[in-house]
Design a protein around this motif. Structure first.
Motif, PDB file in Angstrom:
ATOM      1  N   PRO A 292       0.861  -1.339   0.178  1.00 30.58           N
ATOM      2  CA  PRO A 292      -0.017  -0.150  -0.127  1.00 30.58           C
ATOM      3  C   PRO A 292       0.792   1.288   0.189  1.00 30.58           C
ATOM      4  N   GLY A 293       0.443   2.338  -0.955  1.00 33.74           N
ATOM      5  CA  GLY A 293       1.248   3.468  -1.105  1.00 33.74           C
ATOM      6  C   GLY A 293       2.388   3.282  -1.769  1.00 33.74           C
ATOM      7  N   LEU A 294       2.906   2.163  -1.975  1.00 34.27           N
ATOM      8  CA  LEU A 294       4.191   2.173  -2.714  1.00 34.27           C
ATOM      9  C   LEU A 294       3.857   1.526  -4.305  1.00 34.27           C
ATOM     10  N   GLY A 295       2.936   1.254  -4.627  1.00 35.79           N
ATOM     11  CA  GLY A 295       2.602   0.493  -5.954  1.00 35.79           C
ATOM     12  C   GLY A 295       3.163  -0.539  -6.181  1.00 35.79           C
ATOM     13  N   LEU A 296       3.495  -0.864  -7.394  1.00 39.91           N
ATOM     14  CA  LEU A 296       4.451  -2.275  -7.657  1.00 39.91           C
ATOM     15  C   LEU A 296       5.766  -1.891  -7.912  1.00 39.91           C
ATOM     16  N   ARG A 297       6.540  -2.621  -7.214  1.00 41.14           N
ATOM     17  CA  ARG A 297       8.153  -2.257  -7.219  1.00 41.14           C
ATOM     18  C   ARG A 297       8.657  -3.859  -7.799  1.00 41.14           C
ATOM     19  N   LEU A 298       9.503  -3.481  -8.894  1.00 35.09           N
ATOM     20  CA  LEU A 298      10.007  -4.677  -9.605  1.00 35.09           C
ATOM     21  C   LEU A 298      11.470  -5.239  -8.897  1.00 35.09           C
ATOM     22  N   ILE A 299      11.069  -6.353  -8.517  1.00 36.78           N
ATOM     23  CA  ILE A 299      12.138  -7.309  -7.926  1.00 36.78           C
ATOM     24  C   ILE A 299      13.194  -7.887  -8.817  1.00 36.78           C
ATOM     25  N   TYR A 300      12.620  -8.451  -9.928  1.00 36.10           N
ATOM     26  CA  TYR A 300      13.484  -9.087 -10.804  1.00 36.10           C
ATOM     27  C   TYR A 300      12.819  -9.171 -12.201  1.00 36.10           C
ATOM     28  N   PHE A 301      13.499  -9.165 -13.252  1.00 36.67           N
ATOM     29  CA  PHE A 301      12.986  -9.370 -14.749  1.00 36.67           C
ATOM     30  C   PHE A 301      13.856 -10.189 -15.331  1.00 36.67           C
ATOM     31  N   SER A 302      13.088 -10.980 -16.143  1.00 33.35           N
ATOM     32  CA  SER A 302      13.816 -11.956 -17.089  1.00 33.35           C
ATOM     33  C   SER A 302      13.348 -11.883 -18.500  1.00 33.35           C
ATOM     34  N   TYR A 303      14.195 -11.605 -19.627  1.00 33.47           N
ATOM     35  CA  TYR A 303      14.058 -11.423 -20.995  1.00 33.47           C
ATOM     36  C   TYR A 303      14.330 -12.844 -21.741  1.00 33.47           C
ATOM     37  N   ASP A 304      14.611 -13.796 -21.069  1.00 35.95           N
ATOM     38  CA  ASP A 304      14.994 -15.039 -21.788  1.00 35.95           C
ATOM     39  C   ASP A 304      15.215 -16.180 -20.695  1.00 35.95           C
ATOM     40  N   VAL A 305      15.302 -17.075 -21.291  1.00 33.29           N
ATOM     41  CA  VAL A 305      15.670 -18.501 -20.308  1.00 33.29           C
ATOM     42  C   VAL A 305      16.891 -18.290 -19.917  1.00 33.29           C
ATOM     43  N   LYS A 306      17.243 -18.177 -18.419  1.00 36.87           N
ATOM     44  CA  LYS A 306      18.394 -18.289 -17.726  1.00 36.87           C
ATOM     45  C   LYS A 306      18.915 -16.864 -17.821  1.00 36.87           C
ATOM     46  N   MET A 307      18.083 -15.884 -18.119  1.00 38.08           N
ATOM     47  CA  MET A 307      18.751 -14.421 -18.220  1.00 38.08           C
ATOM     48  C   MET A 307      17.671 -13.644 -17.286  1.00 38.08           C
ATOM     49  N   LYS A 308      18.239 -12.861 -16.592  1.00 36.16           N
ATOM     50  CA  LYS A 308      17.822 -12.085 -15.390  1.00 36.16           C
ATOM     51  C   LYS A 308      18.304 -10.816 -15.288  1.00 36.16           C
ATOM     52  N   GLU A 309      17.463  -9.771 -14.752  1.00 33.53           N
ATOM     53  CA  GLU A 309      18.167  -8.404 -14.388  1.00 33.53           C
ATOM     54  C   GLU A 309      17.599  -7.899 -13.324  1.00 33.53           C
ATOM     55  N   LYS A 310      18.320  -7.571 -12.148  1.00 33.20           N
ATOM     56  CA  LYS A 310      17.693  -6.988 -10.901  1.00 33.20           C
ATOM     57  C   LYS A 310      16.695  -5.712 -11.327  1.00 33.20           C
ATOM     58  N   GLY A 311      15.791  -5.493 -10.319  1.00 37.25           N
ATOM     59  CA  GLY A 311      14.941  -4.547 -10.591  1.00 37.25           C
ATOM     60  C   GLY A 311      15.364  -3.618  -9.542  1.00 37.25           C
ATOM     61  N   ASP A 312      14.404  -2.927  -8.979  1.00 37.62           N
ATOM     62  CA  ASP A 312      14.335  -1.873  -7.922  1.00 37.62           C
ATOM     63  C   ASP A 312      14.670  -2.285  -6.323  1.00 37.62           C
ATOM     64  N   ILE A 313      14.194  -3.503  -6.072  1.00 35.61           N
ATOM     65  CA  ILE A 313      14.497  -4.185  -4.831  1.00 35.61           C
ATOM     66  C   ILE A 313      14.840  -5.559  -4.911  1.00 35.61           C
ATOM     67  N   PRO A 314      15.930  -6.032  -5.377  1.00 40.32           N
ATOM     68  CA  PRO A 314      16.292  -7.420  -5.328  1.00 40.32           C
ATOM     69  C   PRO A 314      16.797  -8.107  -4.087  1.00 40.32           C
ATOM     70  N   GLU A 315      17.196  -7.146  -3.184  1.00 36.45           N
ATOM     71  CA  GLU A 315      17.696  -7.856  -1.792  1.00 36.45           C
ATOM     72  C   GLU A 315      16.859  -8.933  -1.121  1.00 36.45           C
ATOM     73  N   GLY A 316      17.502  -9.713  -1.012  1.00 39.16           N
ATOM     74  CA  GLY A 316      16.626 -10.724  -0.102  1.00 39.16           C
ATOM     75  C   GLY A 316      16.065 -11.909  -0.974  1.00 39.16           C
ATOM     76  N   TYR A 317      16.231 -11.548  -2.250  1.00 39.84           N
ATOM     77  CA  TYR A 317      15.397 -12.532  -3.235  1.00 39.84           C
ATOM     78  C   TYR A 317      16.314 -12.944  -4.440  1.00 39.84           C
ATOM     79  N   SER A 318      16.024 -14.224  -4.809  1.00 44.73           N
ATOM     80  CA  SER A 318      16.710 -14.655  -6.146  1.00 44.73           C
ATOM     81  C   SER A 318      15.580 -15.003  -7.039  1.00 44.73           C
ATOM     82  N   VAL A 319      15.736 -15.403  -8.221  1.00 41.81           N
ATOM     83  CA  VAL A 319      14.999 -16.115  -9.551  1.00 41.81           C
ATOM     84  C   VAL A 319      15.565 -17.107 -10.057  1.00 41.81           C
TER      85      VAL A 319
END
Lengths: 114, 114
Positions: free
Chosen positions: A39-66
């Motif tokens: 609430p009040g923060l909207g949707l914040r991107l954690i991680y983004f993947s544009y292909d198999v085995k490819m990933k990019e960190k979003g705005d709040i990746p700490e404590g997460y992996s994909v």
């Protein structure tokens, strides 16, 4: 109809547990996303993947992996769950090329860490 | 990475009044722009999108938005709102130069009063 399916609607986990959130899409989309909605923060991107085995960190990746081993499946992993990770988690998918890049969303997983 | 600012966190209006929800973005030159709506206890649904062409975009439920490149804005408007428009509205920007990585604003809660 495009379908993005998240494995659980509600999840309760204990502090320190390793947590897996699973997402599957059936539209052959290249892109998959994990967002966190608070609430009040909207949707914040954690991680983004544009292909198999490819990933990019979003705005709040700490404590997460994909993990993205197959095109249709994108997993979010909380290595050691903490109470401040209690939130609604949304998975989405989209095409990556030019043109219609509308993101399609799953219904969300409400995670409570106790 | 691109970012989105929704200038109003809450907008209360009376039924049948006009409304404008404001959205500004900062990004590279090539973007796609979106507005999503989330009704209470439901998932995110696409309201409208700007991909190219006419800067005035019409969406579902009588909403429209105007893309203004010089002001990097994409404000959402409706000439006459209904009680059923009460929801949270999210502006999003997709970066064409980065595989359509998509970021969202913090949301605007529209409350329509009788």
């Amino acid at each position: 109809d495009v379908k993005v399916t998240q494995s659980s609607r509600y999840l309760v986990k204990r502090t320190g547990e390793k947590v897996f959130l699973e997402c599957v899409q059936d539209m052959d989309h290249e892109n998959m996303f994990w967002y966190r909605q608070d609430p009040g923060l909207g949707l914040r991107l954690i991680y983004f993947s544009y292909d198999v085995k490819m990933k990019e960190k979003g705005d709040i990746p700490e404590g997460y992996s994909v993990s993205r081993e197959k095109k249709e499946r994108f997993s979010l992993i909380l290595e050691s769950a903490s109470t401040n990770q209690t939130s609604m988690y949304l998975c989405a998918s989209s095409f990556s090329g030019m043109g219609n890049t509308e993101a399609f969303f799953g219904q969300g997983t409400r995670l409570t860490v106790v | 990475a691109q970012s989105v600012t929704q200038l109003d966190s809450q907008v209360p209006v009376f039924e049948e009044a006009p409304v404008e929800l404001r959205c500004n973005y900062s990004s590279s030159v090539s973007v796609y722009l979106f507005w999503y709506v989330q009704y209470p206890n439901q998932g995110l649904q696409l309201l409208l999108k700007y991909l190219s062409g006419s800067t005035l975009v019409k969406g579902i439920n009588g909403f429209e938005a105007e893309f203004n490149k010089s002001q990097t804005s994409f404000h959402l408007r409706k000439p006459s709102v209904h009680i059923s428009d009460t929801a949270e509205y999210f502006c999003a920007v997709s970066d064409q130069d980065n595989n359509n990585d998509m970021r969202f604003g913090a949301g605007t809660r529209l409350t329509v009063k009788p």
